[in-house]
Scaffold this motif. Structure first.
Motif, PDB file in Angstrom:
ATOM      1  N   PHE A 239       7.504  -4.008   8.326  1.00 44.08           N
ATOM      2  CA  PHE A 239       6.782  -3.097   7.445  1.00 44.08           C
ATOM      3  C   PHE A 239       6.256  -1.899   8.222  1.00 44.08           C
ATOM      4  N   GLY A 240       5.772  -2.134   9.432  1.00 44.94           N
ATOM      5  CA  GLY A 240       5.299  -1.034  10.272  1.00 44.94           C
ATOM      6  C   GLY A 240       6.405  -0.032  10.548  1.00 44.94           C
ATOM      7  N   ASP A 241       7.614  -0.532  10.837  1.00 45.08           N
ATOM      8  CA  ASP A 241       8.766   0.350  11.050  1.00 45.08           C
ATOM      9  C   ASP A 241       9.078   1.148   9.794  1.00 45.08           C
ATOM     10  N   PHE A 242       9.088   0.444   8.652  1.00 39.72           N
ATOM     11  CA  PHE A 242       9.364   1.114   7.382  1.00 39.72           C
ATOM     12  C   PHE A 242       8.328   2.205   7.105  1.00 39.72           C
ATOM     13  N   ALA A 243       7.048   1.865   7.275  1.00 35.75           N
ATOM     14  CA  ALA A 243       5.972   2.814   7.000  1.00 35.75           C
ATOM     15  C   ALA A 243       6.080   4.039   7.909  1.00 35.75           C
TER      16      ALA A 243
ATOM     17  N   GLY B 240       1.148   2.400   6.145  1.00 36.89           N
ATOM     18  CA  GLY B 240       0.686   1.508   7.208  1.00 36.89           C
ATOM     19  C   GLY B 240      -0.819   1.308   7.162  1.00 36.89           C
ATOM     20  N   ASP B 241      -1.555   2.374   6.885  1.00 34.66           N
ATOM     21  CA  ASP B 241      -3.020   2.292   6.835  1.00 34.66           C
ATOM     22  C   ASP B 241      -3.484   1.454   5.644  1.00 34.66           C
ATOM     23  N   LYS B 242      -2.743   1.510   4.565  1.00 41.60           N
ATOM     24  CA  LYS B 242      -3.179   0.852   3.334  1.00 41.60           C
ATOM     25  C   LYS B 242      -2.859  -0.645   3.324  1.00 41.60           C
ATOM     26  N   TYR B 243      -1.692  -1.037   3.845  1.00 42.79           N
ATOM     27  CA  TYR B 243      -1.242  -2.423   3.714  1.00 42.79           C
ATOM     28  C   TYR B 243      -1.081  -3.169   5.035  1.00 42.79           C
ATOM     29  N   GLU B 244      -1.392  -2.510   6.118  1.00 44.01           N
ATOM     30  CA  GLU B 244      -1.143  -3.078   7.451  1.00 44.01           C
ATOM     31  C   GLU B 244      -1.720  -4.488   7.595  1.00 44.01           C
ATOM     32  N   ASP B 245      -2.945  -4.675   7.187  1.00 40.41           N
ATOM     33  CA  ASP B 245      -3.599  -5.981   7.355  1.00 40.41           C
ATOM     34  C   ASP B 245      -3.042  -7.047   6.416  1.00 40.41           C
ATOM     35  N   ASP B 246      -2.439  -6.653   5.322  1.00 40.49           N
ATOM     36  CA  ASP B 246      -1.944  -7.623   4.344  1.00 40.49           C
ATOM     37  C   ASP B 246      -0.762  -8.442   4.865  1.00 40.49           C
TER      38      ASP B 246
ATOM     39  N   ALA C 281       5.294  -8.081   9.413  1.00 44.31           N
ATOM     40  CA  ALA C 281       4.364  -6.989   9.701  1.00 44.31           C
ATOM     41  C   ALA C 281       5.042  -5.910  10.543  1.00 44.31           C
ATOM     42  N   GLU C 282       5.857  -6.315  11.494  1.00 42.53           N
ATOM     43  CA  GLU C 282       6.569  -5.360  12.350  1.00 42.53           C
ATOM     44  C   GLU C 282       7.579  -4.554  11.536  1.00 42.53           C
TER      45      GLU C 282
END
Length: 106
Positions: free
Chosen positions: A52-56, A36-42, A49-50
């Motif tokens: 991916f956040g759940d996955f991370a 999440g810290d590495k790719y969150e903004d991408d 984005a949501e």
């Protein structure tokens, strides 16, 4: 038919190596960045984005559990190799003592 020795033969180097290898895997997991810290903004805003956040977040929880289990297995393997080695040395000493009648008399 094989004797009892066939059932108790262990390769201590393999067991010890397994412990070392598992410790290396644990260190690698410990060194991973949080996704999440590495790719969150991408991913920007929105559903992707949501998701991916759940996955991370799930990956972080799972990675922590897996890291703990890998570390526990590493410690077990190392302790097992040490215990088998200690037993082997004790048995060898007992056999040497039994074969040397002078050692028994003091």
């Amino acid at each position: 038919m094989g004797g009892e020795a066939d059932h108790t033969r262990l390769d201590l180097e393999v067991i010890r190596g397994m412990g070392t290898g598992l410790s290396t895997i644990k260190k690698a997991f410990d060194g991973l960045e949080k996704l999440g810290d590495k790719y969150e903004d991408d991913f920007g805003d929105g559903d992707l984005a949501e998701k991916f956040g759940d996955f991370a977040s799930n990956w972080e929880i799972s990675r922590e559990k897996l890291t703990g289990e890998v570390d526990a297995l590493a410690q077990i393997a190392k302790a097992a190799a040490k215990a088998y080695e200690d037993i082997d040395h004790q048995l060898a000493e007992a056999i040497r003592g039994a074969q040397d009648p002078k050692k028994g008399r003091k």
